[in-house]
Design an enzyme around this catalytic site. Structure first.
Site, short mmCIF file in Angstrom:
data_model
loop_
_atom_site.label_atom_id
_atom_site.label_comp_id
_atom_site.label_asym_id
_atom_site.label_seq_id
_atom_site.Cartn_x
_atom_site.Cartn_y
_atom_site.Cartn_z
N GLY A 160 -0.42 3.72 2.60
CA GLY A 160 1.03 3.82 1.87
C GLY A 160 2.07 3.65 2.94
O GLY A 160 2.85 3.57 2.59
N GLN B 233 0.24 5.69 -5.91
CA GLN B 233 -0.40 6.26 -7.10
C GLN B 233 -0.63 5.77 -8.29
O GLN B 233 -1.30 6.43 -9.30
CB GLN B 233 0.72 7.77 -7.29
CG GLN B 233 0.87 8.71 -6.46
CD GLN B 233 -0.56 9.01 -6.21
OE1 GLN B 233 -1.70 9.71 -7.27
NE2 GLN B 233 -0.78 10.41 -4.64
N SER C 180 -2.36 1.97 -1.67
CA SER C 180 -3.04 3.16 -0.25
C SER C 180 -5.22 2.81 -0.91
O SER C 180 -4.49 3.46 -1.83
CB SER C 180 -2.48 3.87 0.08
OG SER C 180 -3.57 5.07 0.56
N ALA C 181 -5.88 2.60 -0.60
CA ALA C 181 -7.35 2.27 -0.92
C ALA C 181 -7.70 3.76 -1.01
O ALA C 181 -8.30 4.36 -1.72
CB ALA C 181 -8.32 1.65 0.26
N HIS C 182 -7.00 4.89 -0.54
CA HIS C 182 -7.75 6.67 -0.33
C HIS C 182 -7.69 7.04 -1.21
O HIS C 182 -8.11 7.82 -1.87
CB HIS C 182 -7.48 7.35 1.24
CG HIS C 182 -5.84 8.15 0.88
ND1 HIS C 182 -5.63 9.28 0.51
CD2 HIS C 182 -5.49 7.58 1.30
CE1 HIS C 182 -4.63 9.28 0.77
NE2 HIS C 182 -4.13 8.30 1.54
N THR D 161 -6.00 -5.88 15.45
CA THR D 161 -6.94 -6.31 15.05
C THR D 161 -7.72 -5.91 13.66
O THR D 161 -7.70 -4.71 12.87
CB THR D 161 -8.42 -5.98 16.39
OG1 THR D 161 -8.01 -7.12 17.28
CG2 THR D 161 -9.93 -7.17 15.37
N CYS E 153 1.74 16.43 0.85
CA CYS E 153 1.69 16.49 2.41
C CYS E 153 2.44 17.44 2.49
O CYS E 153 2.70 18.02 3.76
CB CYS E 153 2.46 14.67 2.56
SG CYS E 153 1.42 12.79 1.71
N1 PLP Z 1 3.31 6.97 -1.70
C1 PLP Z 1 3.47 7.97 -2.55
C2 PLP Z 1 3.32 7.80 -4.29
C3 PLP Z 1 1.90 9.03 -2.21
O1 PLP Z 1 1.40 9.53 -3.66
C4 PLP Z 1 1.18 9.11 -0.71
C5 PLP Z 1 0.29 9.13 -0.79
O2 PLP Z 1 0.25 10.59 -0.89
C6 PLP Z 1 2.19 7.73 0.17
C7 PLP Z 1 2.96 6.87 -0.38
C8 PLP Z 1 1.47 8.02 1.12
O3 PLP Z 1 -0.13 6.82 1.54
P1 PLP Z 1 -0.69 7.28 2.48
O4 PLP Z 1 -1.11 8.61 3.12
O5 PLP Z 1 -2.62 6.07 2.36
O6 PLP Z 1 -0.05 6.74 3.90
#
Ligand code: PLP
Length: 381
Positions: free
Chosen positions: A72, A179, A199-201, A237, A324
């Site tokens: 993300g 999200q 974002s996959a996770h 890659t 974060c």
């Molecule tokens: N954007 C949003 C709304 C998110 O919740 C997050 C992660 O918490 C991100 C971006 C960043 O994603 P990534 O952890 O894959 O870098």
């Protein structure tokens, strides 16, 4: 070991077992570089193509509109910087005060380089009023970037209304849907967005992989230079195992969306009703329309940090602020932006339930919170 109750699915999710199984061959025997012409690399190349096709299908895009990234953060940075640096005539950007730091800090970077950014304020339920956007957009605006779902309070925006306004002024529209993807129905044509980050996770895929959807014909600068991968837009890659895992997880989450939404809604109701029944007083943050299972609660007079640590001692993972900002005691920028009183904001935790949570987990979270709050109250008297 104590049974873990993981209720921080907005921070990250458990890898889906089918995704893990699908990844294995590409971590072991099928390690060929997808760009090589010999037959050994054919399996990796086919997996790359098939994953791109599957992901595109899940969001109503064309395969050539999906660009793989490291997640993300990279997708967001690319959308902001790639748009800013692609048109010397239109240099201003519009975003909102409730965006993730991946957007806000990318915007701060371009501001330092002389690209002005306007930050739209949010309502108390964490939504952006489309009429606010109309006021600020003009012929110098290059991009509007508004997140689809907020990571801290779950609020969902009216993306198609916002994109409409941008397009009526010939301005690009990006949404950070990190999200939302895998948790909410998404069709890029219906939303009418030019770019979308994922974002996959966040949807039971592996970490360190994501994608940026870029509508065909949209002009943005490549993210990084090097080899010709990703149509020359994002060199490096490809991580085939992670890409295959992401595609498998997304397809599975989308095919089970109705079932998991109902399950999450049920658990959400159990949690809220359970706290009310036990006379625990709280304020629920966010809007009526929100990501299922994302529950931001403020307990006035308590410390969110202390609640988090006490829950942790009982084997329960929740969050304060955004993931974060996990080590920070500062009130999150999102809670500030929705105008939450400081004392109330300090007592905020985010419980984010996921598809693997059970009703038992929720009952245990309720009992734990009831116990912790009762102990605080006893101390006070
Ligand atoms: N954007 C949003 C709304 C998110 O919740 C997050 C992660 O918490 C991100 C971006 C960043 O994603 P990534 O952890 O894959 O870098």
């Amino acid at each position: 070991m104590k049974h873990l109750i993981y209720a921080d699915n907005a921070a990250t999710t458990q890898l889906d077992m089918d995704a893990f199984e699908a990844m294995k061959p590409y971590l072991l025997g099928e390690y060929g570089n997808a760009s090589q012409p010999y037959s050994f690399a054919r399996t990796a190349r086919k997996a790359l193509q098939e994953s791109r096709r599957l992901i595109a299908e899940c969001i109503g895009a064309l395969p050539e509109e999906i660009f793989f990234t490291s997640g993300g953060t990279e997708s967001d940075n690319w959308a902001i910087k790639g748009s800013a640096f692609s048109d010397s005539e239109k240099r201003t950007m519009i975003t909102s005060t409730i965006e993730h730091h991946a957007i806000l800090r990318a915007c701060a970077d371009i501001e330092r380089l002389g690209y002005p950014v306007t930050y739209l304020s949010a309502t108390s339920s964490g939504t952006i009023d489309p009429s606010e956007l109309s006021k600020w957009i003009n012929e110098k605006t290059r991009l509007v970037s508004i997140m689809m779902a907020n990571n801290e309070i779950g609020s969902i925006q009216d993306i198609s209304a916002l994109a409409d306004i941008a397009h009526s002024k010939n301005v690009l529209f990006h949404t950070d849907a990190v999200q939302a993807v895998g948790h909410w129905p998404i069709d890029v044509a219906e939303l009418d967005v030019d770019m979308l980050s994922a974002s996959a996770h966040k949807f039971n895929g592996p970490k360190g992989i994501g994608f940026l959807y870029v509508r065909k014909g949209t002009i943005i600068r490549p993210y990084c230079s090097g080899g010709g991968q990703e149509l020359g837009m994002r060199a490096g890659t490809e991580n085939i195992a992670a890409i295959v895992g992401m595609a498998t997880a997304l397809k599975k989450n989308i095919s089970e969306l109705a079932k998991s939404t109902a399950h999450l809604q049920y658990m959400e109701d159990c949690l809220i009703n359970g706290l009310r029944k036990n006379q625990v007083f709280f304020i629920r943050n966010g809007s009526e329309k929100h990501i299922p299972g994302n529950i931001s609660l403020s307990f006035a007079g308590y410390s969110g940090e202390s609640l988090l640590h006490r829950l942790d001692l009982m084997g329960i993972c929740v969050s304060t602020g955004s993931a974060c900002d996990g080590n920070s005691t500062q009130i999150s920028h999102v809670l500030q932006a929705i105008g939450l009183d400081e004392e109330i904001a300090k007592g905020t935790i985010r419980i984010s339930l996921g598809k693997y949570n059970t009703e038992d987990d929720v009952n245990n979270i309720v009992s734990a919170l009831v116990k912790i709050i009762a102990a605080y109250e006893k101390k006070k008297t």
